[in-house]
Design an enzyme around this catalytic site. Structure first.
Site, PDB file in Angstrom:
ATOM      1  N   THR A   8       0.821  -1.209   0.000  1.00 31.19           N
ATOM      2  CA  THR A   8       0.000   0.000   0.000  1.00 31.19           C
ATOM      3  C   THR A   8       0.856   1.262   0.000  1.00 31.19           C
ATOM      4  OG1 THR A   8      -1.505   1.278   1.400  1.00 31.19           O
ATOM      5  CG2 THR A   8      -0.079  -0.244   2.537  1.00 31.19           C
ATOM      6  N   ASP A   9       0.268   2.379  -0.445  1.00 33.26           N
ATOM      7  CA  ASP A   9       0.991   3.657  -0.377  1.00 33.26           C
ATOM      8  C   ASP A   9       1.082   4.179   1.051  1.00 33.26           C
ATOM      9  OD1 ASP A   9      -1.660   4.436  -0.003  1.00 33.26           O
ATOM     10  OD2 ASP A   9      -1.688   5.895  -1.639  1.00 33.26           O
ATOM     11  N   GLU A  10       0.313   3.565   1.986  1.00 37.01           N
ATOM     12  CA  GLU A  10       0.325   4.083   3.363  1.00 37.01           C
ATOM     13  C   GLU A  10       1.674   3.893   4.044  1.00 37.01           C
ATOM     14  OE1 GLU A  10      -3.061   3.523   5.796  1.00 37.01           O
ATOM     15  OE2 GLU A  10      -4.436   3.647   4.111  1.00 37.01           O
ATOM     16  N   TYR A  53      -1.742  -0.358  10.966  1.00 36.54           N
ATOM     17  CA  TYR A  53      -1.902  -1.031   9.664  1.00 36.54           C
ATOM     18  C   TYR A  53      -0.717  -0.707   8.764  1.00 36.54           C
ATOM     19  CZ  TYR A  53      -3.298  -1.481   4.765  1.00 36.54           C
ATOM     20  OH  TYR A  53      -3.311  -1.772   3.418  1.00 36.54           O
ATOM     21  N   LYS A 105       2.242  -3.226   7.263  1.00 31.25           N
ATOM     22  CA  LYS A 105       2.504  -3.423   5.831  1.00 31.25           C
ATOM     23  C   LYS A 105       3.959  -3.021   5.515  1.00 31.25           C
ATOM     24  CE  LYS A 105       0.013  -4.528   2.969  1.00 31.25           C
ATOM     25  NZ  LYS A 105      -0.386  -5.864   2.440  1.00 31.25           N
TER      26      LYS A 105
HETATM   27  P1  NAD Z   1      -9.814  -7.135   2.251  1.00 31.53           P
HETATM   28  O1  NAD Z   1      -9.804  -6.845   3.706  1.00 31.53           O
HETATM   29  O2  NAD Z   1     -11.014  -6.835   1.446  1.00 31.53           O
HETATM   30  O3  NAD Z   1      -9.466  -8.670   2.013  1.00 31.53           O
HETATM   31  C1  NAD Z   1      -8.461  -9.338   2.718  1.00 31.53           C
HETATM   32  C2  NAD Z   1      -8.632 -10.826   2.458  1.00 31.53           C
HETATM   33  O4  NAD Z   1      -7.581 -11.510   3.177  1.00 31.53           O
HETATM   34  C3  NAD Z   1      -9.959 -11.398   2.974  1.00 31.53           C
HETATM   35  O5  NAD Z   1     -10.511 -12.271   2.020  1.00 31.53           O
HETATM   36  C4  NAD Z   1      -9.567 -12.142   4.228  1.00 31.53           C
HETATM   37  O6  NAD Z   1     -10.408 -13.252   4.502  1.00 31.53           O
HETATM   38  C5  NAD Z   1      -8.140 -12.582   3.916  1.00 31.53           C
HETATM   39  N1  NAD Z   1      -7.336 -12.770   5.117  1.00 31.53           N
HETATM   40  C6  NAD Z   1      -7.209 -11.902   6.160  1.00 31.53           C
HETATM   41  N2  NAD Z   1      -6.409 -12.449   7.100  1.00 31.53           N
HETATM   42  C7  NAD Z   1      -6.024 -13.658   6.641  1.00 31.53           C
HETATM   43  C8  NAD Z   1      -5.204 -14.672   7.158  1.00 31.53           C
HETATM   44  N3  NAD Z   1      -4.623 -14.559   8.371  1.00 31.53           N
HETATM   45  N4  NAD Z   1      -4.990 -15.788   6.424  1.00 31.53           N
HETATM   46  C9  NAD Z   1      -5.579 -15.924   5.200  1.00 31.53           C
HETATM   47  N5  NAD Z   1      -6.403 -14.998   4.677  1.00 31.53           N
HETATM   48  C10 NAD Z   1      -6.621 -13.864   5.386  1.00 31.53           C
HETATM   49  O7  NAD Z   1      -8.520  -6.377   1.684  1.00 31.53           O
HETATM   50  P2  NAD Z   1      -8.302  -5.631   0.300  1.00 31.53           P
HETATM   51  O8  NAD Z   1      -8.771  -4.248   0.429  1.00 31.53           O
HETATM   52  O9  NAD Z   1      -8.782  -6.492  -0.781  1.00 31.53           O
HETATM   53  O10 NAD Z   1      -6.701  -5.585   0.276  1.00 31.53           O
HETATM   54  C11 NAD Z   1      -5.949  -6.659  -0.268  1.00 31.53           C
HETATM   55  C12 NAD Z   1      -4.470  -6.321  -0.176  1.00 31.53           C
HETATM   56  O11 NAD Z   1      -4.207  -5.135  -0.919  1.00 31.53           O
HETATM   57  C13 NAD Z   1      -3.992  -6.065   1.234  1.00 31.53           C
HETATM   58  O12 NAD Z   1      -2.687  -6.619   1.358  1.00 31.53           O
HETATM   59  C14 NAD Z   1      -3.939  -4.546   1.349  1.00 31.53           C
HETATM   60  O13 NAD Z   1      -2.942  -4.141   2.253  1.00 31.53           O
HETATM   61  C15 NAD Z   1      -3.571  -4.181  -0.076  1.00 31.53           C
HETATM   62  N6  NAD Z   1      -4.043  -2.841  -0.523  1.00 31.53           N
HETATM   63  C16 NAD Z   1      -5.360  -2.486  -0.378  1.00 31.53           C
HETATM   64  C17 NAD Z   1      -5.792  -1.251  -0.874  1.00 31.53           C
HETATM   65  C18 NAD Z   1      -7.240  -0.811  -0.772  1.00 31.53           C
HETATM   66  O14 NAD Z   1      -7.548   0.325  -1.113  1.00 31.53           O
HETATM   67  N7  NAD Z   1      -8.153  -1.657  -0.337  1.00 31.53           N
HETATM   68  C19 NAD Z   1      -4.874  -0.383  -1.483  1.00 31.53           C
HETATM   69  C20 NAD Z   1      -3.540  -0.778  -1.582  1.00 31.53           C
HETATM   70  C21 NAD Z   1      -3.134  -2.017  -1.115  1.00 31.53           C
HETATM   71  O1  DAU Z   2      -4.111   4.111   0.466  1.00 33.22           O
HETATM   72  C1  DAU Z   2      -4.340   2.734   0.399  1.00 33.22           C
HETATM   73  C2  DAU Z   2      -5.178   2.298   1.574  1.00 33.22           C
HETATM   74  O2  DAU Z   2      -6.485   2.807   1.343  1.00 33.22           O
HETATM   75  C3  DAU Z   2      -5.211   0.795   1.767  1.00 33.22           C
HETATM   76  O3  DAU Z   2      -3.917   0.329   2.065  1.00 33.22           O
HETATM   77  C4  DAU Z   2      -6.178   0.416   2.882  1.00 33.22           C
HETATM   78  O4  DAU Z   2      -6.275  -1.000   2.980  1.00 33.22           O
HETATM   79  C5  DAU Z   2      -7.535   1.000   2.564  1.00 33.22           C
HETATM   80  O5  DAU Z   2      -8.420   0.730   3.622  1.00 33.22           O
HETATM   81  C6  DAU Z   2      -7.439   2.506   2.328  1.00 33.22           C
HETATM   82  O6  DAU Z   2      -7.116   3.204   3.546  1.00 33.22           O
HETATM   83  P1  DAU Z   2      -7.852   4.579   3.974  1.00 33.22           P
HETATM   84  O7  DAU Z   2      -7.726   4.721   5.424  1.00 33.22           O
HETATM   85  O8  DAU Z   2      -7.395   5.694   3.122  1.00 33.22           O
HETATM   86  O9  DAU Z   2      -9.357   4.193   3.522  1.00 33.22           O
HETATM   87  P2  DAU Z   2     -10.783   4.426   4.240  1.00 33.22           P
HETATM   88  O10 DAU Z   2     -11.797   4.047   3.225  1.00 33.22           O
HETATM   89  O11 DAU Z   2     -10.843   3.793   5.575  1.00 33.22           O
HETATM   90  O12 DAU Z   2     -10.825   6.000   4.437  1.00 33.22           O
HETATM   91  C7  DAU Z   2     -10.705   6.891   3.340  1.00 33.22           C
HETATM   92  C8  DAU Z   2     -10.749   8.312   3.897  1.00 33.22           C
HETATM   93  O13 DAU Z   2     -12.077   8.563   4.402  1.00 33.22           O
HETATM   94  C9  DAU Z   2      -9.806   8.533   5.069  1.00 33.22           C
HETATM   95  O14 DAU Z   2      -9.314   9.866   5.017  1.00 33.22           O
HETATM   96  C10 DAU Z   2     -10.701   8.382   6.300  1.00 33.22           C
HETATM   97  C11 DAU Z   2     -12.050   8.895   5.808  1.00 33.22           C
HETATM   98  N1  DAU Z   2     -13.234   8.264   6.443  1.00 33.22           N
HETATM   99  C12 DAU Z   2     -13.320   6.905   6.443  1.00 33.22           C
HETATM  100  C13 DAU Z   2     -14.400   6.266   7.032  1.00 33.22           C
HETATM  101  C14 DAU Z   2     -14.492   4.755   7.053  1.00 33.22           C
HETATM  102  C15 DAU Z   2     -14.237   9.059   7.005  1.00 33.22           C
HETATM  103  O15 DAU Z   2     -14.161  10.293   6.973  1.00 33.22           O
HETATM  104  N2  DAU Z   2     -15.303   8.420   7.590  1.00 33.22           N
HETATM  105  C16 DAU Z   2     -15.420   7.062   7.645  1.00 33.22           C
HETATM  106  O16 DAU Z   2     -16.420   6.553   8.215  1.00 33.22           O
END
Ligand code: NAD
Ligand code: DAU
Length: 351
Positions: free
Chosen positions: A132-134, A157, A161
């Site tokens: 992730t970019d975080e 988190y 990562k």
């Molecule tokens: P998600 O939470 O939707 O899905 C995670 C999946 O991993 C689920 O299916 C869960 O059952 C499985 N999982 C969790 N713990 C596990 C374990 N201990 N063993 C086996 N399986 C397990 O997540 P996502 O948003 O699809 O993110 C997927 C990946 O991409 C993550 O590594 C996250 O850090 C990365 N990522 C997410 C975003 C985003 O915006 N969502 C952006 C950049 C990177």
């Molecule tokens: O940047 C990549 C990341 O983006 C991934 O690595 C993470 O897995 C993914 O969850 C996401 O993280 P964020 O924290 O940016 O996403 P989230 O959707 O939780 O929040 C987006 C923005 O909205 C953030 O500034 C927090 C704000 N927010 C979020 C929620 C859930 C609110 O203001 N209210 C809310 O209820």
């Protein structure tokens, strides 16, 4: 069947799109989807490919060392695409150890099993770590994250990562384990669990519930349609250079408040509500602890070296996403009953 690929987390949001793309596009690969089916994992996300001849689902936990070792001994995977993770920042604030156990120790278990399977004969093998970019922390008003930006993770988190990214690189350096890492910005699209901003707000607008905006709402995120992330992963998996990192982003920055107003307008339109109705649900709430102000990715390396760029505009992607959530009421209902209600109450009170 010339390659056995283990995809972890393939029942989750991004993983399900990656699994689908690989199963459909590469009939000669055998795709194994390993997922623990936590609250975020859902087999409904990949129901359409469940009977594909080149696809196997394995329910299992990457935290379980013995299970992971025996799985690798049995299947001798040529490659791993590792997405399984605890992924929600808010949950990492209340339950940091879950993130350390899955994201750090779970990744270490996979790395050890992959290393032990191929020892020093890694020719043609690859460990692809999806990150992730975080990990880069927060930007000021200007500038973009590039691949060489120093790590500065701010939430448990992000730190978990960052830690897993470091482990992957250290295995490359120490054991010669071939790897690539990609760091992506915020994804949106179908099948995202309604704890993240966009699906949570769609769900709440639909149900006339408060829209909890953290702090002043002037936080910036760079949004990418999930299928474009899956396409980038495909490109990097096949064409990326060993030991390289690629940033993936949408070239698409929005402040939360602007995005939320847009969502409200689009939902008013779709729900045939008077303009301005949904925006009345906006409620400013206590800020997220340690909230990162701005993320924005420079994805030019990926564009120049591998030719990737987003295929879907934000307008198209958001329209597809809203329509998907409105057409898949059953999916939304199934994931928002039971433990979701407890989570919601703890996070947002009775709003
Ligand atoms: P998600 O939470 O939707 O899905 C995670 C999946 O991993 C689920 O299916 C869960 O059952 C499985 N999982 C969790 N713990 C596990 C374990 N201990 N063993 C086996 N399986 C397990 O997540 P996502 O948003 O699809 O993110 C997927 C990946 O991409 C993550 O590594 C996250 O850090 C990365 N990522 C997410 C975003 C985003 O915006 N969502 C952006 C950049 C990177
Ligand atoms: O940047 C990549 C990341 O983006 C991934 O690595 C993470 O897995 C993914 O969850 C996401 O993280 P964020 O924290 O940016 O996403 P989230 O959707 O939780 O929040 C987006 C923005 O909205 C953030 O500034 C927090 C704000 N927010 C979020 C929620 C859930 C609110 O203001 N209210 C809310 O209820």
């Amino acid at each position: 069947m010339n390659k056995k690929i283990l995809i972890t987390g393939g029942a989750g949001f991004i993983g399900s799109h990656v699994v689908r793309l690989f199963v459909n596009k590469y009939p000669d690969y055998r795709i194994f989807n390993l997922d623990a089916l936590t609250y975020a994992g859902n087999l409904e996300n990949i129901r359409d490919i469940q009977n594909a001849p080149n696809y196997t689902f394995i329910k299992g936990n990457i935290k379980d060392i013995d299970f992971i070792n025996s799985l690798f001994q049995k299947h001798r995977f040529d490659a791993v695409i590792h997405l399984a993770a605890e992924s929600h920042v808010d949950r990492s604030i209340t339950h940091p150890n879950d993130f350390i156990e899955t994201n750090v120790l779970g990744t270490a278990n996979l790395l050890n099993a992959f290393r032990d399977t191929w020892k020093d004969n890694f020719k043609g093998k690859l460990f692809y770590h999806v990150s992730t970019d975080e990990v880069y922390g927060s930007l000021g008003k200007t500038g973009l994250f590039v691949e060489t930006t120093s790590y500065d993770p701010q939430s448990p988190y992000a730190a978990s990562k960052a830690s897993s990214d470091h482990l992957v690189r250290s295995y490359g350096n120490t054991y010669g384990l071939p790897f690539v890492i990609s760091n992506c910005s915020n994804n949106y699209g179908a099948n995202q669990f309604p704890e993240k901003l966009i699906p949570l707000f769609i769900h709440n607008i639909k149900n006339n519930k408060a829209l909890p905006v953290y702090g002043d709402g002037n936080y910036t995120r760079d949004w990418l349609y999930v299928i474009d992330h899956a396409i980038a992963i495909d490109e990097i998996f096949h064409k990326g250079e060993n030991e390289e990192t690629y940033n993936i982003g949408g070239f698409n920055e929005w402040t939360n408040l602007n995005l939320i107003h847009l969502l409200c307008e689009l939902m008013d339109d779709r729900l045939h509500r008077e303009k301005g109705t949904s925006a009345k649900l906006i409620t400013f709430v206590k800020d997220r602890a340690g909230h990162d102000r701005r993320y924005a990715i420079d994805a030019n390396k990926l564009n120049k070296e591998l030719g990737w760029k987003p295929t879907v505009t934000f307008e198209e992607g958001l329209a597809k996403t809203l329509d998907w959530y409105l057409e898949n009421e059953e999916w939304l209902k199934n994931v928002t009953t039971g433990s979701y209600q407890e989570y919601y109450k703890k996070m947002y009170g009775n709003k």
